[in-house]
Design a protein around this motif. Structure first.
Motif, PDB file in Angstrom:
ATOM      1  N   SER A  53     -82.924  54.345 -67.517  1.00 37.25           N
ATOM      2  CA  SER A  53     -81.878  55.066 -66.779  1.00 37.25           C
ATOM      3  C   SER A  53     -82.361  55.446 -65.391  1.00 37.25           C
ATOM      4  O   SER A  53     -81.595  55.403 -64.418  1.00 37.25           O
ATOM      5  CB  SER A  53     -81.424  56.311 -67.556  1.00 37.25           C
ATOM      6  OG  SER A  53     -82.476  57.247 -67.678  1.00 37.25           O
ATOM      7  N   LEU A  87     -79.331  51.497 -73.134  1.00 40.04           N
ATOM      8  CA  LEU A  87     -77.999  51.833 -72.632  1.00 40.04           C
ATOM      9  C   LEU A  87     -77.812  53.322 -72.360  1.00 40.04           C
ATOM     10  O   LEU A  87     -76.911  53.692 -71.603  1.00 40.04           O
ATOM     11  CB  LEU A  87     -76.941  51.379 -73.647  1.00 40.04           C
ATOM     12  CG  LEU A  87     -77.042  49.911 -74.105  1.00 40.04           C
ATOM     13  CD1 LEU A  87     -75.997  49.621 -75.170  1.00 40.04           C
ATOM     14  CD2 LEU A  87     -76.901  48.965 -72.927  1.00 40.04           C
ATOM     15  N   ASN A  92     -73.800  47.211 -68.094  1.00 41.90           N
ATOM     16  CA  ASN A  92     -75.195  47.325 -68.505  1.00 41.90           C
ATOM     17  C   ASN A  92     -75.315  46.726 -69.905  1.00 41.90           C
ATOM     18  O   ASN A  92     -74.598  47.139 -70.818  1.00 41.90           O
ATOM     19  CB  ASN A  92     -75.622  48.800 -68.518  1.00 41.90           C
ATOM     20  CG  ASN A  92     -77.071  48.991 -68.929  1.00 41.90           C
ATOM     21  OD1 ASN A  92     -77.908  48.130 -68.711  1.00 41.90           O
ATOM     22  ND2 ASN A  92     -77.364  50.146 -69.520  1.00 41.90           N
ATOM     23  N   ARG A 104     -82.038  52.383 -63.297  1.00 38.80           N
ATOM     24  CA  ARG A 104     -80.626  52.172 -62.938  1.00 38.80           C
ATOM     25  C   ARG A 104     -80.200  53.138 -61.839  1.00 38.80           C
ATOM     26  O   ARG A 104     -79.472  52.762 -60.905  1.00 38.80           O
ATOM     27  CB  ARG A 104     -79.727  52.327 -64.164  1.00 38.80           C
ATOM     28  CG  ARG A 104     -79.899  51.234 -65.201  1.00 38.80           C
ATOM     29  CD  ARG A 104     -78.774  51.221 -66.205  1.00 38.80           C
ATOM     30  NE  ARG A 104     -78.594  52.464 -66.932  1.00 38.80           N
ATOM     31  CZ  ARG A 104     -79.239  52.784 -68.048  1.00 38.80           C
ATOM     32  NH1 ARG A 104     -80.137  51.957 -68.567  1.00 38.80           N
ATOM     33  NH2 ARG A 104     -79.002  53.939 -68.655  1.00 38.80           N
ATOM     34  N   LYS A 131     -69.969  50.781 -67.570  1.00 36.60           N
ATOM     35  CA  LYS A 131     -69.750  50.375 -68.957  1.00 36.60           C
ATOM     36  C   LYS A 131     -71.036  49.789 -69.521  1.00 36.60           C
ATOM     37  O   LYS A 131     -71.837  49.199 -68.787  1.00 36.60           O
ATOM     38  CB  LYS A 131     -68.628  49.334 -69.072  1.00 36.60           C
ATOM     39  CG  LYS A 131     -67.240  49.924 -68.946  1.00 36.60           C
ATOM     40  CD  LYS A 131     -66.210  49.059 -69.652  1.00 36.60           C
ATOM     41  CE  LYS A 131     -64.881  49.799 -69.724  1.00 36.60           C
ATOM     42  NZ  LYS A 131     -63.861  49.023 -70.478  1.00 36.60           N
ATOM     43  N   SER A 132     -71.196  49.966 -70.842  1.00 35.16           N
ATOM     44  CA  SER A 132     -72.385  49.436 -71.513  1.00 35.16           C
ATOM     45  C   SER A 132     -71.956  48.533 -72.661  1.00 35.16           C
ATOM     46  O   SER A 132     -70.947  48.790 -73.324  1.00 35.16           O
ATOM     47  CB  SER A 132     -73.254  50.574 -72.045  1.00 35.16           C
ATOM     48  OG  SER A 132     -73.794  51.325 -70.976  1.00 35.16           O
ATOM     49  N   ALA A 190     -74.237  53.661 -65.288  1.00 29.30           N
ATOM     50  CA  ALA A 190     -73.549  52.395 -65.521  1.00 29.30           C
ATOM     51  C   ALA A 190     -72.110  52.737 -65.888  1.00 29.30           C
ATOM     52  O   ALA A 190     -71.876  53.688 -66.636  1.00 29.30           O
ATOM     53  CB  ALA A 190     -74.200  51.583 -66.630  1.00 29.30           C
ATOM     54  N   VAL A 241     -72.561  54.021 -75.611  1.00 31.11           N
ATOM     55  CA  VAL A 241     -73.838  54.706 -75.582  1.00 31.11           C
ATOM     56  C   VAL A 241     -73.759  55.946 -76.457  1.00 31.11           C
ATOM     57  O   VAL A 241     -72.763  56.649 -76.483  1.00 31.11           O
ATOM     58  CB  VAL A 241     -74.197  55.097 -74.143  1.00 31.11           C
ATOM     59  CG1 VAL A 241     -75.482  55.889 -74.106  1.00 31.11           C
ATOM     60  CG2 VAL A 241     -74.321  53.850 -73.299  1.00 31.11           C
ATOM     61  N   LYS A 295     -73.478  46.598 -76.083  1.00 35.88           N
ATOM     62  CA  LYS A 295     -74.574  46.534 -77.061  1.00 35.88           C
ATOM     63  C   LYS A 295     -74.553  45.198 -77.784  1.00 35.88           C
ATOM     64  O   LYS A 295     -73.594  44.854 -78.464  1.00 35.88           O
ATOM     65  CB  LYS A 295     -74.423  47.679 -78.064  1.00 35.88           C
ATOM     66  CG  LYS A 295     -75.336  47.600 -79.283  1.00 35.88           C
ATOM     67  CD  LYS A 295     -76.766  47.913 -78.946  1.00 35.88           C
ATOM     68  CE  LYS A 295     -77.621  48.090 -80.205  1.00 35.88           C
ATOM     69  NZ  LYS A 295     -77.728  46.874 -81.034  1.00 35.88           N
TER      70      LYS A 295
END
Length: 264
Positions: free
Chosen positions: A221, A245, A237, A224, A252-253, A250, A27, A255
């Motif tokens: 967000s 993101l 996420n 979430r 971990k994100s 979260a 992120v 992409k």
């Protein structure tokens, strides 16, 4: 989508190469370049960019003129690499989950468009010029295919006891279309009211303090944060936009690549 992108939407022309080369992003990585070109030579040719996008997705066309991404395309291979890394990270998180008292129930969050389902055919049909009307007309008659392997990853996570949530910028009016599409392409977790969040500008939920004026980052967000307040720990996420993101909530994100448009 609804993707307030009629005026702000971009083919990400200047950022196309960076997006195509993406594998896994944290992120806060760089977003599309907003600088003003001083010469036409600084602008990629639009036709060339569209052709590069088609080549990246391995464009195939059926007898009715529908466009599909190929399973052996660069896009599919790139997505597979991200999913393999995500699965390993999720498995690691699950092995250590519950080791201390403040862990919640494990969950993952997925965006819908170009994370769970692929908008590629729709984007080509409308010349990468999204509009609410054309998008609704498309969903009225067609399902979008699953992003390669994402339904498998989501179903694997669910089999491990992970709760699957979706948070999308699609409007609340597209709930039935979204449920139908996700179910039709193989997502086994129920995208019901408790697990599928869509934007409701007419009646925004109380947990979003920004109400109907939320930016994408605030909306996603904040949602979430709401999910975690229900006792879940979001261990992964997934989104195709940095705005999917950003904002925390979260562990971990992940992409996913998308060179077709950019959403702040």
């Amino acid at each position: 989508m609804p993707r307030a992108r009629l005026s702000r939407r971009s083919l990400a022309l200047a950022a196309a190469a960076a997006t195509l080369g993406a594998t896994f992003y944290g992120v806060g990585a760089a977003t599309a370049d907003n600088s003003v070109p001083r010469s036409d030579k600084e602008i990629p040719n639009l036709t060339d960019v569209v052709n590069e996008i088609k080549a990246y997705y391995g464009d195939t066309v059926d007898a009715s003129g529908e466009h599909f991404a190929s399973a052996d395309s660069s896009y599919a291979h790139q997505v597979a690499g991200i999913e393999a890394k995500a699965k390993a990270d999720l498995a690691h998180a699950l092995r250590g989950h519950g080791g201390h008292g403040d862990d919640g129930k494990p969950a993952i969050v997925l965006d819908v468009d170009d994370t769970s389902v692929l908008t590629y055919n729709y984007e080509l049909e409308v010349g990468f010029a999204y509009s609410p009307a054309s998008n609704q007309a498309y969903l009225d008659s067609k399902d979008m295919p699953a992003v390669f392997g994402m339904e498998t990853l989501a179903n694997w996570a669910a089999d491990q006891g992970v709760t699957v949530f979706w948070i999308t910028g699609r409007p609340e009016a597209q709930r039935a279309d979204t449920v139908r599409n996700l179910t039709a392409v193989g997502y086994k977790s129920a995208p019901d009211t408790d697990h599928l969040y869509l934007k409701n500008k007419a009646n925004p939920p109380a947990y979003l303090t920004c109400g109907s004026t939320c930016t994408t980052i605030q909306y996603k967000s904040g949602t979430r944060a709401h999910i975690e307040s229900l006792g879940y720990d979001i261990i992964g996420n997934f989104g195709d936009q940095y705005s999917d993101l950003s904002g925390g909530y979260a562990d971990k994100s992940f992409k996913l690549p998308n060179p077709m448009y950019f959403l702040p």
